[in-house]
Design an enzyme around this catalytic site. Structure first.
Site, mmCIF file in Angstrom:
data_model
loop_
_atom_site.group_PDB
_atom_site.id
_atom_site.type_symbol
_atom_site.label_atom_id
_atom_site.label_comp_id
_atom_site.label_asym_id
_atom_site.label_seq_id
_atom_site.Cartn_x
_atom_site.Cartn_y
_atom_site.Cartn_z
ATOM 1 C CB SER A 250 3.179 4.016 -1.845
ATOM 2 O OG SER A 250 2.795 5.292 -1.351
ATOM 3 C CE LYS A 251 1.517 -2.894 1.588
ATOM 4 N NZ LYS A 251 2.140 -3.965 2.408
ATOM 5 N NE ARG A 252 5.697 8.554 3.745
ATOM 6 C CZ ARG A 252 6.861 9.182 3.607
ATOM 7 N NH1 ARG A 252 7.826 8.636 2.885
ATOM 8 N NH2 ARG A 252 7.077 10.349 4.184
#
Length: 486
Positions: A250-252
């Site tokens: 994920s980007k996070r």
């Protein structure tokens, strides 16, 4: 083909990215699977930009998505932008309201938070209790007078919703697990679940191929479609992309490791990225690792897509990229590395092309990405480099005695090279070997001493290639500098 299309039906699939950031590896995988499925069945691939989240959507992100897809070679047959279609959605919302399948909800953010908090206490799966399903006209007048801006919610059915999935199979969703979903925000913008299923019907999408993170949206979209009497596409949810710990990529959590454009900027080839991404959930057999685009189009089908998550293995991507780089001829590799040299200010329009091609040829199969050309060749363009401390200790010596011996070797090599008139590989090699053999010096010791003096490192292309490419004047300038360092 999976599914039940008639012979006259044309496969129509879509990708619907939100322009709220860069294109994610998972998004690229979704685009690729849809594109290959369409190509395999002589169908159409549609790009539909989901920009209804006006607070987060940007033109810059939209351009970056276009750029990433084009770099990968994934082109689309039709394109739509959902914010341009707002009036279409409004007509469907009116239909839902008039039929009683949707209603206005005037709950404030504070009230919604109280409802969610109570649901957590009661261990309820629903985070909205439907309290505004049956408002009186007096209630509505009071809320409007208070300045409240309503959302629109779909009334979820009280019977199970059947979800048929071409990859995961069929299941019935318990209505008690579903709440009345917001389909229009308080600012008047429709949300994803409404626009998605309406556009799928309007655009005659036959298959919705997307990640399993959207699985929870599917029964909501089916409920909306049923309330509107719309035809449903066939759904196929592809497995998550995971990191090496099993966590969703994920980007996070993983930053720009998941950004497609990062790999373009670092010098990966689109062919390598496509070959890598397609294997994140799809396999043809246990033997073939490398596929051309034509082979992928020929072989791709949903029947070979797995159900379990696939691990993003950067080492495998690097191996693939190295393979594809090595398929290029020297001229093409030189074209590809030129921007990286230019970015570092190492070359300009006056730098001789044939000399650069010889450097690339000398580097050979050592490039994992085109970006690697800079650290591997910087010393060809400048003598402003540090001597690698580990290499110095190992080959130049950690003791005064060993350093003195290295100085002697370098001094003698300086003299030998200075006396060579025809500065060519065969002549240089013959002269150096004659010196080492006659003086009982290990060839590797002399070679590494000279290599570090010329490049600062103990590895790289053939030393004799380096000597010739640097040229006599530059070589004779660097050896005394190295001796002084000792």
């Amino acid at each position: 083909m999976n599914g039940t299309l008639s012979q006259n039906d044309q496969v129509r699939v879509r990708m619907a990215p939100s322009p709220t950031g860069y294109l994610h590896i998972g998004g690229a995988r979704t685009a690729l699977f849809n594109w290959l499925f369409a190509k395999h069945h002589n169908g159409k691939f549609i790009l539909r930009i989901d920009d209804t989240d006006t607070a987060r959507s940007t033109d810059e992100s939209m351009r970056e998505i276009y750029h990433a897809l084009k770099w990968l070679g994934i082109n689309w047959d039709e394109q739509y932008v959902q914010s341009d279609r707002k009036s279409i959605y409004e007509g469907y919302v009116e239909q839902l309201l008039e039929s009683g399948n949707a209603y206005h909800c005037y709950c404030t953010p504070e009230e919604l938070e109280e409802i969610r908090a109570q649901a957590r206490v009661d261990k309820q799966t629903r985070s909205y209790d439907g309290r505004h399903r049956h408002l009186t006209s007096e209630d509505v007048d009071r809320f409007i007078a208070e300045g409240r801006k309503p959302t629109v919610r779909i009334k979820m059915p009280d019977t199970p919703i059947r979800v048929d999935d071409l990859i995961l199979g069929s299941r019935n969703i318990d209505p008690d697990t579903l709440e009345d979903e917001v389909i229009v925000r308080s600012n008047g913008m429709p949300n994803y679940n409404l626009t998605s299923i309406i556009d799928d019907a309007e655009m005659q999408i036959t298959h919705v191929i997307r990640g399993t993170e959207h699985l929870n949206n599917t029964p909501k979209q089916i409920a909306i479609a049923n309330a509107l009497g719309l035809n449903l596409p066939q759904f196929a949810h592809i497995p998550l992309v995971l990191d090496d710990t099993g966590r969703k990529l994920s980007k996070r959590h993983h930053g720009d490791l998941v950004a497609v454009n990062r790999y373009r900027e670092e010098g990966y080839l689109p062919e390598a990225m496509l070959n890598f991404v397609v294997r994140l959930g799809w396999s043809y057999d246990d033997k073939q690792e490398i596929f051309s685009v034509d082979e992928l189009i020929e072989k791709f089908d949903l029947e070979r897509v797995g159900k379990s998550g696939s691990v993003f293995d950067i080492k495998k991507l690097e191996w693939l990229n190295s393979h594809y780089i090595n398929q290029l001829d020297v001229a093409a590799r030189t074209d590809a590395v030129m921007p990286f040299w230019e970015q570092e200010g190492l070359v300009d329009s006056n730098t001789k092309r044939d000399w650069l091609e010889k450097i690339v040829e000398a580097v050979g199969e050592r490039l994992t990405t085109f970006q690697d050309i800079v650290p591997q060749t910087r010393y060809f363009f400048t003598d402003d480099f540090e001597y690698d401390s580990k290499a110095v200790k190992k080959w130049w010596g950690g003791s005064d005695e060993k350093k003195q011996k290295t100085c002697e070797i370098l001094t003698n090599l300086q003299q030998i090279l200075e006396e060579i008139s025809a500065f060519e590989i065969e002549t240089i090699e013959s002269a150096i070997w004659k010196y080492t053999d006659e003086n009982d010096i290990k060839r590797v010791a002399a070679m590494q001493a000279l290599r570090i003096a010329l490049t600062g490192t103990s590895f790289g292309p053939s030393l004799f290639d380096i000597v010739v490419l640097l040229g006599k004047d530059e070589v004779l300038k660097r050896i005394p500098k190295a001796i002084a360092h000792l």
